[in-house]
Design a protein around this motif. Structure first.
Motif, PDB file in Angstrom:
ATOM      1  N   CYS A 198       0.819  -1.223   0.000  1.00 25.63           N
ATOM      2  CA  CYS A 198       0.000   0.000   0.000  1.00 25.63           C
ATOM      3  C   CYS A 198       0.848   1.266   0.000  1.00 25.63           C
ATOM      4  CB  CYS A 198      -0.904   0.041   1.230  1.00 25.63           C
ATOM      5  SG  CYS A 198      -2.179  -1.226   1.250  1.00 25.63           S
ATOM      6  N   HIS A 199       1.960   1.259   0.707  1.00 22.02           N
ATOM      7  CA  HIS A 199       2.744   2.474   0.903  1.00 22.02           C
ATOM      8  C   HIS A 199       3.900   2.643  -0.073  1.00 22.02           C
ATOM      9  CE1 HIS A 199       0.600   3.605   4.531  1.00 22.02           C
ATOM     10  NE2 HIS A 199       0.594   2.327   4.850  1.00 22.02           N
ATOM     11  N   GLY A 200       4.141   1.633  -0.944  1.00 21.26           N
ATOM     12  CA  GLY A 200       5.162   1.764  -1.977  1.00 21.26           C
ATOM     13  C   GLY A 200       4.762   2.850  -2.961  1.00 21.26           C
ATOM     14  N   TRP A 201       5.707   3.453  -3.621  1.00 20.34           N
ATOM     15  CA  TRP A 201       5.442   4.575  -4.513  1.00 20.34           C
ATOM     16  C   TRP A 201       4.494   4.213  -5.657  1.00 20.34           C
ATOM     17  CZ3 TRP A 201       8.265   9.522  -5.307  1.00 20.34           C
ATOM     18  CH2 TRP A 201       8.762  10.003  -4.101  1.00 20.34           C
ATOM     19  N   LYS A 202       4.525   2.967  -6.113  1.00 14.33           N
ATOM     20  CA  LYS A 202       3.686   2.573  -7.247  1.00 14.33           C
ATOM     21  C   LYS A 202       2.213   2.466  -6.863  1.00 14.33           C
ATOM     22  CE  LYS A 202       7.396  -0.018  -9.426  1.00 14.33           C
ATOM     23  NZ  LYS A 202       7.934  -1.343  -9.663  1.00 14.33           N
ATOM     24  N   LYS A 203       1.936   2.073  -5.605  1.00 11.84           N
ATOM     25  CA  LYS A 203       0.559   1.774  -5.212  1.00 11.84           C
ATOM     26  C   LYS A 203      -0.076   2.806  -4.280  1.00 11.84           C
ATOM     27  CE  LYS A 203      -0.015  -2.713  -6.522  1.00 11.84           C
ATOM     28  NZ  LYS A 203      -0.907  -3.782  -6.259  1.00 11.84           N
ATOM     29  N   ALA A 204       0.706   3.688  -3.678  1.00 13.16           N
ATOM     30  CA  ALA A 204       0.196   4.564  -2.624  1.00 13.16           C
ATOM     31  C   ALA A 204      -1.019   5.385  -3.050  1.00 13.16           C
ATOM     32  CB  ALA A 204       1.307   5.477  -2.117  1.00 13.16           C
ATOM     33  N   VAL A 254      13.590   0.427  -2.280  1.00 16.62           N
ATOM     34  CA  VAL A 254      13.773   0.693  -0.850  1.00 16.62           C
ATOM     35  C   VAL A 254      15.117   0.138  -0.378  1.00 16.62           C
ATOM     36  CG1 VAL A 254      12.833   0.261   1.452  1.00 16.62           C
ATOM     37  CG2 VAL A 254      11.294   0.655  -0.458  1.00 16.62           C
ATOM     38  N   SER A 255      15.822   0.942   0.372  1.00 18.97           N
ATOM     39  CA  SER A 255      17.121   0.551   0.905  1.00 18.97           C
ATOM     40  C   SER A 255      16.964  -0.617   1.878  1.00 18.97           C
ATOM     41  CB  SER A 255      17.748   1.735   1.632  1.00 18.97           C
ATOM     42  OG  SER A 255      18.907   1.349   2.320  1.00 18.97           O
ATOM     43  N   PRO A 256      17.884  -1.565   1.862  1.00 17.83           N
ATOM     44  CA  PRO A 256      17.799  -2.683   2.811  1.00 17.83           C
ATOM     45  C   PRO A 256      17.746  -2.228   4.265  1.00 17.83           C
ATOM     46  CG  PRO A 256      19.441  -3.149   1.139  1.00 17.83           C
ATOM     47  CD  PRO A 256      18.997  -1.728   0.927  1.00 17.83           C
ATOM     48  N   ARG A 257      18.366  -1.096   4.583  1.00 20.51           N
ATOM     49  CA  ARG A 257      18.345  -0.638   5.976  1.00 20.51           C
ATOM     50  C   ARG A 257      17.002  -0.017   6.354  1.00 20.51           C
ATOM     51  NH1 ARG A 257      21.660   4.871   6.838  1.00 20.51           N
ATOM     52  NH2 ARG A 257      20.617   6.114   5.268  1.00 20.51           N
ATOM     53  N   ARG A 258      16.127   0.226   5.385  1.00 20.98           N
ATOM     54  CA  ARG A 258      14.808   0.787   5.657  1.00 20.98           C
ATOM     55  C   ARG A 258      13.675  -0.171   5.291  1.00 20.98           C
ATOM     56  NH1 ARG A 258      14.509   6.442   6.550  1.00 20.98           N
ATOM     57  NH2 ARG A 258      16.560   7.103   7.194  1.00 20.98           N
ATOM     58  N   CYS A 278      11.140   0.745  13.142  1.00 21.36           N
ATOM     59  CA  CYS A 278      10.984   2.152  13.520  1.00 21.36           C
ATOM     60  C   CYS A 278       9.526   2.558  13.717  1.00 21.36           C
ATOM     61  CB  CYS A 278      11.590   3.055  12.449  1.00 21.36           C
ATOM     62  SG  CYS A 278      13.355   2.803  12.215  1.00 21.36           S
ATOM     63  N   HIS A 279       8.634   2.019  12.905  1.00 23.65           N
ATOM     64  CA  HIS A 279       7.232   2.413  12.950  1.00 23.65           C
ATOM     65  C   HIS A 279       6.448   1.440  13.825  1.00 23.65           C
ATOM     66  CE1 HIS A 279       7.875   5.271   9.687  1.00 23.65           C
ATOM     67  NE2 HIS A 279       8.655   4.346   9.153  1.00 23.65           N
ATOM     68  N   VAL A 280       5.594   1.986  14.694  1.00 26.42           N
ATOM     69  CA  VAL A 280       4.778   1.166  15.589  1.00 26.42           C
ATOM     70  C   VAL A 280       3.323   1.571  15.465  1.00 26.42           C
ATOM     71  CG1 VAL A 280       6.627   0.773  17.257  1.00 26.42           C
ATOM     72  CG2 VAL A 280       5.133   2.741  17.533  1.00 26.42           C
ATOM     73  N   THR A 281       2.441   0.658  15.823  1.00 24.94           N
ATOM     74  CA  THR A 281       1.016   0.966  15.771  1.00 24.94           C
ATOM     75  C   THR A 281       0.634   1.826  16.961  1.00 24.94           C
ATOM     76  OG1 THR A 281       0.957  -1.418  16.132  1.00 24.94           O
ATOM     77  CG2 THR A 281      -0.656  -0.541  14.672  1.00 24.94           C
ATOM     78  N   GLN A 282      -0.299   2.702  16.729  1.00 27.42           N
ATOM     79  CA  GLN A 282      -0.848   3.515  17.807  1.00 27.42           C
ATOM     80  C   GLN A 282      -1.882   2.647  18.507  1.00 27.42           C
ATOM     81  OE1 GLN A 282      -0.094   6.613  18.821  1.00 27.42           O
ATOM     82  NE2 GLN A 282      -1.588   6.456  20.432  1.00 27.42           N
ATOM     83  N   ALA A 283      -1.703   2.443  19.791  1.00 26.22           N
ATOM     84  CA  ALA A 283      -2.642   1.603  20.535  1.00 26.22           C
ATOM     85  C   ALA A 283      -3.176   2.363  21.737  1.00 26.22           C
ATOM     86  CB  ALA A 283      -1.958   0.326  21.000  1.00 26.22           C
ATOM     87  N   ASP A 284      -4.346   1.964  22.159  1.00 29.03           N
ATOM     88  CA  ASP A 284      -4.950   2.540  23.353  1.00 29.03           C
ATOM     89  C   ASP A 284      -4.407   1.751  24.540  1.00 29.03           C
ATOM     90  OD1 ASP A 284      -6.536   3.904  25.116  1.00 29.03           O
ATOM     91  OD2 ASP A 284      -8.357   2.775  24.643  1.00 29.03           O
ATOM     92  N   THR A 314      13.634   9.337   1.902  1.00 29.74           N
ATOM     93  CA  THR A 314      14.790   8.945   2.723  1.00 29.74           C
ATOM     94  C   THR A 314      14.955   7.430   2.769  1.00 29.74           C
ATOM     95  OG1 THR A 314      13.468   8.912   4.748  1.00 29.74           O
ATOM     96  CG2 THR A 314      14.600  10.981   4.199  1.00 29.74           C
ATOM     97  N   HIS A 315      13.898   6.699   2.481  1.00 32.80           N
ATOM     98  CA  HIS A 315      13.951   5.238   2.512  1.00 32.80           C
ATOM     99  C   HIS A 315      14.630   4.647   1.271  1.00 32.80           C
ATOM    100  CE1 HIS A 315      11.280   6.044   5.754  1.00 32.80           C
ATOM    101  NE2 HIS A 315      11.010   4.779   5.988  1.00 32.80           N
ATOM    102  N   PHE A 316      15.016   5.507   0.349  1.00 31.44           N
ATOM    103  CA  PHE A 316      15.657   5.049  -0.884  1.00 31.44           C
ATOM    104  C   PHE A 316      17.149   5.353  -0.926  1.00 31.44           C
ATOM    105  CE2 PHE A 316      11.205   5.336  -1.832  1.00 31.44           C
ATOM    106  CZ  PHE A 316      10.971   4.238  -2.643  1.00 31.44           C
ATOM    107  N   THR A 317      17.730   5.779   0.183  1.00 30.84           N
ATOM    108  CA  THR A 317      19.173   6.045   0.218  1.00 30.84           C
ATOM    109  C   THR A 317      19.855   5.010   1.093  1.00 30.84           C
ATOM    110  OG1 THR A 317      18.902   7.597   2.040  1.00 30.84           O
ATOM    111  CG2 THR A 317      18.972   8.520  -0.173  1.00 30.84           C
ATOM    112  N   ASN A 318      21.044   4.601   0.659  1.00 31.10           N
ATOM    113  CA  ASN A 318      21.776   3.619   1.461  1.00 31.10           C
ATOM    114  C   ASN A 318      22.699   4.327   2.447  1.00 31.10           C
ATOM    115  OD1 ASN A 318      24.066   4.414   0.031  1.00 31.10           O
ATOM    116  ND2 ASN A 318      24.134   2.578  -1.243  1.00 31.10           N
ATOM    117  N   ARG A 319      23.522   3.581   3.140  1.00 38.84           N
ATOM    118  CA  ARG A 319      24.381   4.164   4.178  1.00 38.84           C
ATOM    119  C   ARG A 319      25.472   5.071   3.619  1.00 38.84           C
ATOM    120  NH1 ARG A 319      26.999  -1.167   6.622  1.00 38.84           N
ATOM    121  NH2 ARG A 319      24.819  -1.623   6.675  1.00 38.84           N
TER     122      ARG A 319
END
Length: 151
Positions: free
Chosen positions: A89-95, A119-123, A129-135, A106-111
């Motif tokens: 869903c979040h890739g550039w082709k489908k977003a 997408v860079s392997p490190r991303r 890094c990303h977490v779900t928002q939970a109650d 920033t997810h397309f640059t390497n070290r």
């Protein structure tokens, strides 16, 4: 030979006594692990699942460069070496087609700061890094204050 046996016996006895003393002191100072008071050898019941609100919008950042929080549940999402459900869903082709936010450039640059075509392997592993928002209530108390420029 006899001295070695006595030394081993004394060593084992001391180890047992000190282990017992440490176990008796558990809880001094109010320190307890996130596991609670369950012993390591004991399998305790799993915590109840946290409620993830359905498709939230625009969850505010608390600090500069904070990875955006995920505003929907991700149960059953596979993010592994062979598959990444997030990119469907979040890739550039489908977003745009999916009505989702595109992943950052920033997810397309390497070290080495080289721009890649994918997408860079490190991303690639989004959930590092990303977490779900939970109650959910905080696991530990804190006195964090948002950056003034974000208020």
């Amino acid at each position: 030979m006899m001295n070695k046996l006595i030394l081993i016996t004394l060593s084992m006895t001391f180890t047992l006594i000190s282990g017992f003393a440490v176990s008796q002191d558990r809880g001094i100072g109010g320190v307890e692990s996130l596991r609670g008071s369950a012993e390591l050898e004991t399998t305790r019941a799993a915590d109840p699942m946290k409620k993830v609100p359905r498709d939230q919008v625009d969850i505010e950042s608390s600090y500069v460069f904070q990875p955006p929080l995920i505003p929907h549940h991700i149960r059953s999402y596979e993010v592994s070496l062979n598959a990444n459900k997030c990119l469907s869903c979040h890739g550039w082709k489908k977003a745009k087609q999916m009505g989702a936010t595109k992943i950052s450039v920033t997810h397309f640059t390497n070290r080495h700061d080289e721009v890649l075509a994918d997408v860079s392997p490190r991303r690639y592993f989004c959930l590092q890094c990303h977490v779900t928002q939970a109650d959910a209530k905080p696991l530990v108390g804190n006195s964090f204050e948002r950056v003034k420029s974000l208020q």
